[in-house]
Design an enzyme around this catalytic site. Structure first.
Site, short mmCIF file in Angstrom:
data_model
loop_
_atom_site.label_atom_id
_atom_site.label_comp_id
_atom_site.label_asym_id
_atom_site.label_seq_id
_atom_site.Cartn_x
_atom_site.Cartn_y
_atom_site.Cartn_z
N TYR A 246 0.73 -1.25 0.03
CA TYR A 246 -0.05 -0.07 0.04
C TYR A 246 0.84 1.26 -0.02
O TYR A 246 1.80 1.66 0.92
CB TYR A 246 -1.14 0.12 1.11
N ASP A 247 0.77 1.88 -1.02
CA ASP A 247 1.52 3.33 -1.47
C ASP A 247 3.03 2.93 -1.41
O ASP A 247 3.65 3.81 -0.46
CB ASP A 247 0.93 4.47 -0.27
#
Length: 339
Positions: A60-61
């Protein structure tokens, strides 16, 4: 807040979990771009509301989600459970993804560093690795448990046969059981009810539902035949994900809206209350304090049996074989069964 037993363990998790997929100012997946300051406020509000399970993933990111969540949870670390995942590509090189022993050892070390913690409460395979094998990633996960780096192993996006083989091998070897499966589950996608949920019930596992609002579709943000507006999650993507059967999916959305009107609440709260009523865990993914507050309001919604029946009926899956054959045979007995 309400709580359910986590798998077959003596631990309990809140029926609403907080997901950090929206965390990260790079906003690579066009999901939120939540800043550290907002992350701190949302995590505190979730914690104060009684949420004790916080979910993220190393991809995630590009890892920023883990960093930000770890910072926000630092004051509450011993009172919460952190769940993260391994499988996706993060880093450089041909071996920077998958469930190989090599990648998993690097991934957990990096996740621990980013989260700023000495252990991960729930470590989840983030999907099946077609090039891996049960022996390798099962033994690797067990080594993490033995080292105290992982408390509970878990899976995400696995099929029923994959979960059943994995669980059987773990039990036969005396390894730590797999206590939960994080799957896409909502009024717009009940596919796991065919095979995954029956096995999970048999094995005493907990369902963690990702995208319980189906990317905002069940919140009433979008309309049939209209292109999603720019600035919304689906508008930023340019397509609907998770996918759903639009031929009857919009009928489900309309029924959710009707029930919400009857209840005097938001459609999103009805969709979440439906999942909670089935004793599953719904993972919230908010981009603002307003969204978080709206989602928390689902705890106050008490759906009637008639409303539950309507929602179940409008969203039910088509019966498939051999399921319908089993159901037919179950009704062949012509005597009363009392237990």
């Amino acid at each position: 807040m309400k709580y359910v037993r986590y798998g077959s363990t003596a631990s309990f998790v809140s029926v609403l979990s907080f997901g950090a997929m929206t965390f990260g100012e790079r906003n690579r997946w066009k999901l939120g771009g939540v800043t550290q300051e907002l992350s701190d406020r949302m995590v505190k509000r979730a914690y104060d509301a009684g949420i004790n399970l916080f979910d993220t993933a190393d991809v995630y990111d590009d890892g920023d989600s883990e960093v930000m969540l770890g910072r926000s949870l630092k004051p509450y670390r011993d009172s919460v459970m952190i769940a993260t995942k391994v499988r996706g590509k993060i880093g450089q090189g041909v071996n920077s993804s998958g469930l190989s022993r090599h990648h998993m050892h690097i991934a957990i070390k990096k996740s621990l560093e980013r989260l700023g913690t000495e252990w991960i409460d729930i470590y989840q395979y983030h999907g099946w690795d077609v090039y891996g094998n049960f022996e390798e990633f099962l033994e690797t996960m067990e080594s993490f448990v033995e080292q105290g780096l992982v408390i509970y192993p878990a899976v995400s996006n696995f099929t029923a046969w994959q979960i059943s083989v994995l669980q059987t091998m773990a039990i036969e070897r005396g390894y730590a059981r797999y206590e939960s499966a994080q799957m896409n589950y909502s009024l717009l996608n009940r596919d796991v009810e065919y095979e995954v949920l029956p096995f999970m019930k048999y094995s005493g596992m907990t369902l963690l539902s990702w995208s319980p609002l189906h990317g905002g579709v069940l919140a009433g943000k979008y309309k049939k035949g209209e292109k999603p507006a720019t600035g919304t999650r689906m508008g930023n993507r340019g397509f609907f994900f998770p996918y759903f059967d639009e031929d009857h999916g919009w009928d489900v959305v309309e029924e959710v809206k009707k029930v919400a009107q009857e209840q005097g609440c938001k459609p999103s709260q009805v969709a979440l209350a439906w999942i909670i009523s089935k004793s599953h865990v719904a993972i919230l993914g908010a981009r603002s304090m307003e969204q978080l507050e709206e989602n928390l309001g689902s705890l106050d919604v008490q759906l009637t049996k008639e409303q539950m029946d309507r929602l179940d009926n409008v969203s039910k899956n088509r019966e498939i074989y051999p399921n319908w054959m089993v159901e037919r045979q179950n009704h062949e007995r012509d005597f009363e069964i009392i237990n």
